[in-house]
Write a protein that holds these residues in place. Structure first.
Motif, PDB file in Angstrom:
ATOM      1  N   GLN A  64     -69.504  62.223 -54.595  1.00  0.00           N
ATOM      2  CA  GLN A  64     -69.382  63.355 -55.520  1.00  0.00           C
ATOM      3  C   GLN A  64     -68.252  64.286 -55.075  1.00  0.00           C
ATOM      4  N   MET A  65     -68.100  64.440 -53.761  1.00  0.00           N
ATOM      5  CA  MET A  65     -66.992  65.253 -53.239  1.00  0.00           C
ATOM      6  C   MET A  65     -65.660  64.632 -53.641  1.00  0.00           C
ATOM      7  N   LEU A  70     -65.012  65.289 -57.232  1.00  0.00           N
ATOM      8  CA  LEU A  70     -64.571  66.685 -57.407  1.00  0.00           C
ATOM      9  C   LEU A  70     -63.128  66.858 -56.936  1.00  0.00           C
ATOM     10  N   LEU A 104     -72.038  71.472 -52.605  1.00  0.00           N
ATOM     11  CA  LEU A 104     -71.112  71.209 -53.711  1.00  0.00           C
ATOM     12  C   LEU A 104     -70.996  72.414 -54.635  1.00  0.00           C
TER      13      LEU A 104
END
Lengths: 244, 155
Positions: A153-154, A157, A185
């Motif tokens: 997910q990082m 992003l 996050l």
């Protein structure tokens, strides 16, 4: 200037993203039934709602990935119905989809390189990403598919932010992640919001985004049933989710 | 704990504080819109300019163009079928083949008529769209001219 004038002047600014009476369907089944949503400049707007409310479809329509059967999609005041999603993305309307949307068979570094279409230098993209997410620097040669959920997910992003978007749309950032990672996050989302980016965030778990969002809309069965400041909505959220 | 985004209301800006009050009361109305914050103006202006420059094609126009082309194809196909039917009939003394050729020719005529109708329908739509745009443009120019003259006239 009076207080009222100041308020009117603020609200009179053209929103960066606006949906007016949006209806959308899958195979003739209506999932959005007249959505009105406004994302002004430098504002975090959260779209909350239970599973199947049409939150993801709303983002897809806004990003040009799904056609609206009626209604208007306005980006920076211009009606963009029918615009190609890649055209919108190139100009700064960035969607980070549910399920992250990274290339699992490429390394972290190669995934970041994929964002070089944004006319930014490769080294600049990498450095910006590693500065925001130091953990990605440690993993830069690792296959993206082998990263943990939070790291993926990082990466998603970081890829989105590498394009320097004007409007960032986040779909269920918390999906399948441990609460501590989600908090980390959203801390980053909050810091990005402070830099002045307009963010539209979709979340099923409302409490997570309460501290980040300036404004929230609750969707139920393809309609926006409640809007307001997140703190004001907190009390009515449960009944909205449960249809009370 | 996630650090909350500092809103204008929290930052002590009186104008925004008033706005905050408004919005609090608006919770649940479904009609109020959030107010704009202060962001990276340069990026926002760039974004607005890029969106304004973006070339958008109305999906309906694309479909019209395809149907127009289909009309032309059918028109030509009908003529080809009819001519082919003529040669088919001309080259035989067998009445059965000649009847087949008649049917083929009739089908050719029908295809041509359908193609012609499609072509007419969509070429007219394209022309009328252009004509309407031209009319609006001229009317606007005329209005601007009148306004200029009126402003310039001595009072």
């Amino acid at each position: 200037m009076t207080l009222v004038d100041a308020t009117l002047a603020d609200t009179a600014t053209t929103p960066l993203l606006e949906l007016r009476g949006i209806q959308a369907a899958y195979d003739g089944i209506n999932v959005l039934r007249g959505i009105d949503l406004v994302v002004p400049e430098a504002t975090v707007v959260a779209v909350l709602g239970p599973n199947g409310a049409g939150k993801t479809t709303t983002l897809k329509v806004a990003a040009g990935l799904h056609p609206a059967s009626s209604g208007d999609i306005l980006v920076a005041g211009r009606r963009v119905n029918g615009a190609r999603p890649d055209e919108l993305a190139r100009r700064g309307l960035c969607l980070i989809p549910e399920g992250r949307g990274i290339f699992p068979n490429l390394t972290v570094r190669e995934n970041l390189w994929m964002m070089s279409h944004s006319r930014r230098e490769l080294t600049e993209i990498e450095e910006t990403a590693y500065e925001r997410f130091p953990r990605l620097r440690q993993r830069h040669t690792q296959m993206a598919g082998t990263l943990s959920g939070g790291e993926q997910q990082m990466l998603a992003l970081a890829r989105g932010l590498a394009t320097d978007p004007a409007v960032l749309m986040l779909d269920e950032l918390s999906m399948g992640l441990a609460p501590i990672i989600v908090e980390e996050l959203y801390q980053l989302v909050a810091s990005v919001a402070k830099e002045g980016m307009s963010i539209l965030v979709v979340e099923q778990f409302a409490r997570i985004v309460m501290d980040v969002a300036d404004w929230a809309a609750v969707m139920v069965q393809g309609r926006v049933t409640l809007t307001g400041r997140p703190r004001d909505l907190e009390e009515t959220l449960s009944s909205a989710y449960l249809g009370g | 704990m996630i650090e909350p985004v500092t809103t204008a209301a929290e930052s002590g800006d009186p104008a925004s504080a008033a706005e905050s009050g408004d919005m609090a009361s608006a919770a649940g109305s479904g009609n109020m819109a959030p107010a704009a914050g202060t962001g990276d103006m340069k990026r926002v202006e760039e974004f607005k300019a890029e969106i304004a420059e973006m070339r958008l094609r109305d999906p309906a126009t694309g479909r019209d163009r395809q149907l127009l082309r289909l009309g032309v194809v059918l028109l030509v196909l009908g003529v080809v079928l009819t001519v082919a039917a003529y040669f088919m009939s001309h080259g035989t003394t067998n009445p059965l083949s000649q009847r087949d050729a008649i049917i083929l020719a009739l089908a050719g005529v029908a295809v041509s008529v359908a193609g012609g109708a499609l072509f007419l329908r969509y070429s007219l739509a394209t022309f009328l769209r252009f004509w309407l745009a031209r009319l609006i443009y001229e009317q606007q120019t005329q209005t601007d001219r009148i306004v200029r003259q009126t402003d310039a006239a001595p009072r």
